[in-house]
Design a protein around this motif. Sequence first.
Motif, PDB file in Angstrom:
ATOM      1  N   ALA A 139      18.046  46.821  14.637  1.00  0.00           N
ATOM      2  CA  ALA A 139      19.183  47.550  13.963  1.00  0.00           C
ATOM      3  C   ALA A 139      20.420  46.617  14.033  1.00  0.00           C
ATOM      4  CB  ALA A 139      19.436  48.768  14.557  1.00  0.00           C
ATOM      5  N   GLY A 140      20.449  45.828  15.061  1.00  0.00           N
ATOM      6  CA  GLY A 140      21.414  45.013  15.256  1.00  0.00           C
ATOM      7  C   GLY A 140      21.750  43.518  14.644  1.00  0.00           C
ATOM      8  N   SER A 141      20.442  43.206  13.731  1.00  0.00           N
ATOM      9  CA  SER A 141      20.450  42.186  12.860  1.00  0.00           C
ATOM     10  C   SER A 141      20.650  42.651  11.279  1.00  0.00           C
ATOM     11  CB  SER A 141      19.096  41.332  13.016  1.00  0.00           C
ATOM     12  OG  SER A 141      18.055  42.233  12.671  1.00  0.00           O
ATOM     13  N   ARG A 142      21.029  43.790  11.147  1.00  0.00           N
ATOM     14  CA  ARG A 142      20.837  44.268   9.688  1.00  0.00           C
ATOM     15  C   ARG A 142      22.349  44.210   9.103  1.00  0.00           C
ATOM     16  NH1 ARG A 142      17.518  49.405  10.870  1.00  0.00           N
ATOM     17  NH2 ARG A 142      15.388  48.570  11.603  1.00  0.00           N
ATOM     18  N   LEU A 143      23.022  42.811   9.337  1.00  0.00           N
ATOM     19  CA  LEU A 143      24.195  42.659   8.704  1.00  0.00           C
ATOM     20  C   LEU A 143      24.076  42.322   7.318  1.00  0.00           C
ATOM     21  CD1 LEU A 143      25.629  40.432  11.665  1.00  0.00           C
ATOM     22  CD2 LEU A 143      26.378  42.762  10.926  1.00  0.00           C
ATOM     23  N   LEU A 150      31.195  42.044  11.898  1.00  0.00           N
ATOM     24  CA  LEU A 150      31.831  41.223  10.853  1.00  0.00           C
ATOM     25  C   LEU A 150      30.775  40.917   9.766  1.00  0.00           C
ATOM     26  CD1 LEU A 150      33.874  38.749  13.101  1.00  0.00           C
ATOM     27  CD2 LEU A 150      34.597  41.131  12.494  1.00  0.00           C
ATOM     28  N   GLU A 151      31.194  41.290   8.647  1.00  0.00           N
ATOM     29  CA  GLU A 151      30.218  41.095   7.459  1.00  0.00           C
ATOM     30  C   GLU A 151      31.248  40.638   5.966  1.00  0.00           C
ATOM     31  OE1 GLU A 151      26.799  44.446   7.444  1.00  0.00           O
ATOM     32  OE2 GLU A 151      28.937  45.307   7.467  1.00  0.00           O
ATOM     33  N   LEU A 163      29.144  41.379  16.428  1.00  0.00           N
ATOM     34  CA  LEU A 163      27.966  41.073  15.523  1.00  0.00           C
ATOM     35  C   LEU A 163      28.479  40.243  14.287  1.00  0.00           C
ATOM     36  CD1 LEU A 163      25.765  44.180  15.948  1.00  0.00           C
ATOM     37  CD2 LEU A 163      25.605  42.217  17.107  1.00  0.00           C
ATOM     38  N   ALA A 164      28.421  38.996  14.250  1.00  0.00           N
ATOM     39  CA  ALA A 164      29.339  38.285  13.254  1.00  0.00           C
ATOM     40  C   ALA A 164      28.381  37.460  12.341  1.00  0.00           C
ATOM     41  CB  ALA A 164      30.350  37.187  14.040  1.00  0.00           C
ATOM     42  N   GLY A 165      28.181  37.863  11.161  1.00  0.00           N
ATOM     43  CA  GLY A 165      27.447  37.231  10.204  1.00  0.00           C
ATOM     44  C   GLY A 165      27.954  35.865   9.804  1.00  0.00           C
ATOM     45  N   VAL A 220      17.322  36.456   0.974  1.00  0.00           N
ATOM     46  CA  VAL A 220      16.577  35.586   1.792  1.00  0.00           C
ATOM     47  C   VAL A 220      16.206  36.575   3.242  1.00  0.00           C
ATOM     48  CG1 VAL A 220      16.461  33.761   3.367  1.00  0.00           C
ATOM     49  CG2 VAL A 220      17.124  33.394   0.998  1.00  0.00           C
ATOM     50  N   ILE A 221      17.363  36.997   3.775  1.00  0.00           N
ATOM     51  CA  ILE A 221      17.030  37.642   5.104  1.00  0.00           C
ATOM     52  C   ILE A 221      16.593  39.052   4.813  1.00  0.00           C
ATOM     53  CG2 ILE A 221      19.437  38.314   5.285  1.00  0.00           C
ATOM     54  CD1 ILE A 221      17.252  36.581   8.027  1.00  0.00           C
ATOM     55  N   GLY A 222      17.218  39.819   3.678  1.00  0.00           N
ATOM     56  CA  GLY A 222      16.458  41.103   3.613  1.00  0.00           C
ATOM     57  C   GLY A 222      15.040  41.162   3.363  1.00  0.00           C
ATOM     58  N   ALA A 223      14.326  40.139   3.091  1.00  0.00           N
ATOM     59  CA  ALA A 223      13.008  39.888   2.887  1.00  0.00           C
ATOM     60  C   ALA A 223      12.117  40.094   4.292  1.00  0.00           C
ATOM     61  CB  ALA A 223      12.244  39.052   2.058  1.00  0.00           C
ATOM     62  N   ALA A 224      12.973  39.959   5.225  1.00  0.00           N
ATOM     63  CA  ALA A 224      12.475  39.728   6.703  1.00  0.00           C
ATOM     64  C   ALA A 224      11.609  41.179   7.135  1.00  0.00           C
ATOM     65  CB  ALA A 224      13.450  39.271   7.802  1.00  0.00           C
ATOM     66  N   ARG A 225      10.793  40.967   7.823  1.00  0.00           N
ATOM     67  CA  ARG A 225       9.791  42.134   8.522  1.00  0.00           C
ATOM     68  C   ARG A 225      10.447  42.562   9.618  1.00  0.00           C
ATOM     69  NH1 ARG A 225       4.721  41.199   9.717  1.00  0.00           N
ATOM     70  NH2 ARG A 225       4.110  43.243   9.347  1.00  0.00           N
ATOM     71  N   ASP A 226      10.724  43.986   9.857  1.00  0.00           N
ATOM     72  CA  ASP A 226      11.132  44.796  11.419  1.00  0.00           C
ATOM     73  C   ASP A 226      12.284  43.992  11.825  1.00  0.00           C
ATOM     74  OD1 ASP A 226       8.367  45.935  11.046  1.00  0.00           O
ATOM     75  OD2 ASP A 226       7.513  44.302  12.017  1.00  0.00           O
TER      76      ASP A 226
END
Length: 696
Positions: A316-320, A290-291, A37-39, A307-313
């Motif tokens: 888990a695999g996208s919470r980089l 990778l963060e 999982l690579a940011g 920006v991405i932290g305000a996304a809803r729902d």
Amino acid sequence: MAGWRVEPGTQENGLLAELDPEQLAAVQAPRGPVCVLAGAGTGKTRTIVHRIAQLIHNGHVSAGQVLAVTFTARAAGQLRTRLRGLGVHGAQARTFHAAALRQLRYFWPRVVGGPQWDLLDSKLRVVSQAAHRAGAGTESEVLRDLATEIEWAKASMVAPDDYAVAAGKALRQPPAPVELVASVYRWYESFKTKANLLDFDDLLLHTAAALDEHAVVAEEFRDRYRCFVVDEYQDVTPLQQRVLDAWLGDRDDLTVVGDANQTIYSFAGASPRPLLGFTRRFPNATVVRLERDYRSTPEVVSLANRVIGAARDRPAGSRLTLVGQREPGPQPTFAEYDDEPAEAAAVARRISELLDAGTPASEIAVLYRVNAQSETYEQALSELDIPYLLRGGERFFARAEVRQATIALRTAASAGPTGELPKLVRELLEPLGLTADPPAGGAARERWASLLALVELAEELSAAVEGADLAQYVAELDMRARAQHPPTVEGVTLASLHAAKGLEWDAVFLVGLVEGTVPIQHADGNDAAVEEERRLLYVGVTRARRHLSLSWALARADGGRRNRRRSRFLYGLIPEDHPSARTARSRQQRDGSAAAPRCRVCGGPLLDAAAVKLGRCASCPADLDEELLARLKEWRAKRARALKVPAYVVFTDATLMAIAEQRPLDTAGLVAIAGIGASKLDKFGTEVLSLLRTSG
């Protein structure tokens, strides 16, 4: 990159030097299923090529048994170049379609027989024939939209007879009634097959079928390729996943790399589900996150996270959460303008300042949501004599001067000249227009920039390959031309946010950030589509290394009515005391121009799509008429049955809840609810208002 190294003296030190602990964990993971999982900016390409090299170095697989696939010819070319730099030769790095084409050509005599069918470069001609036969429009824009629908259907493995239902479930917005699109699709397949033609999706379909239905073919392929690597795995379509499954068979020697936060091609059938569900399919998979962001300054990284932290729902695999590794830089800037020409002129002036301060033009980009926005910026840059390049325009190796130069270089290489490669290339290109100083502008400047890029490529090759000669350089040109992997050309890049994916610049200008553009108007009413628009903005932010500017204009034309409002994605990012925020408030007080949506209960800004739709913060009390909501849902169910579509195609639950809370009594009140546009108003407005009045 920061100097994370293994201890000196280890056998792998040459391959593992300069890897951070997480990259090292991915590279050294045992043979078998691995999910990285690579940011953005975390060195995923470095990780991929080092993992391939490490597997080969340790004897797990030979180079010829590796197949790495990605989504663009440019990315595949970069993988091959980086692998050669690590001394890996023979490993295949291709796009899904290029790999499938190669395999299908090889196996064709056994699985089909007879002459091989021709590949359809552009489907518009056949789509036009199909549209005419089906009675659909044949205007160029309609044909392009129909082609897009057919591509989505095939990528999603949806047959013509199943298109209408599948389009409804996917909330597609086709250019014609679904039954008519299905008819065009059916005729398209018929005409194409009768003419013995294949489109690009057929390459994948036939390759998967060949492996699924012919055991001997599958055995030969799987004996040849034993290790698979998939880059940008969040962009895989169901059809591509089917091909990957056919390649794998019952094996699990697979490494996937992706970032669900950068899923921006759902409209084309891409889905992050295979990435996010990787550990369910392979419970014993190694997962590495990778963060550490080596691309952008901490200031840019901080904004990207918000920006991405305000996304809803978020799954888990996208919470980089990216962690900036570079030295601090300037804060991102925000600016509001009266109109688009004023915005473009200000951006051009700032670009001029960056150029004067030493930032190369090729390290500057102006990114926008739709290609139609480029014209204003082309004009503004031209007025200041700033060279620019339209990404997505004429391909580099198709340019007349590049073709002419390649012929001259190939002719000279056959004579075996000696000397320093960059100097030799420059001398050969001088008669073609490579002067010591650039021309003033126009076509001559573009020609000069193309030739200079060829010299700079010679310099890159000389630095990477000791003793590189002209013959090797010409071979590199040929390889890049086949892979559509052009060298860097000097000029400011103008590109859409989608076209910018996978690229980066020192300075990035994100422009036109207004409601109706970011998010795009047709995304409203579909929460998933709005969240994809947020991810698109996130991709734009993470393209910047150091300088980042975000701007918007309140009117389209000079002197136009200033009735736009800045993108909802910017709320919470801009400090309340920022000049643009103060300007927006004073303008609203002065002339009633659009402002940020506010909660009708507490008056605070609304920061996400659901809150904008409801007109209130999630934490504020709801004034919900439960009986009205039940009647609305009953009406929706009846309309959905009559239309033979899922209920949410009529209105989503969130939209019905907003109606039941706000209880609008006229069309103005209805369209004020996010998700109810002109189309929904025409179809359902009268019925909904009638129901509301009888409930009152």
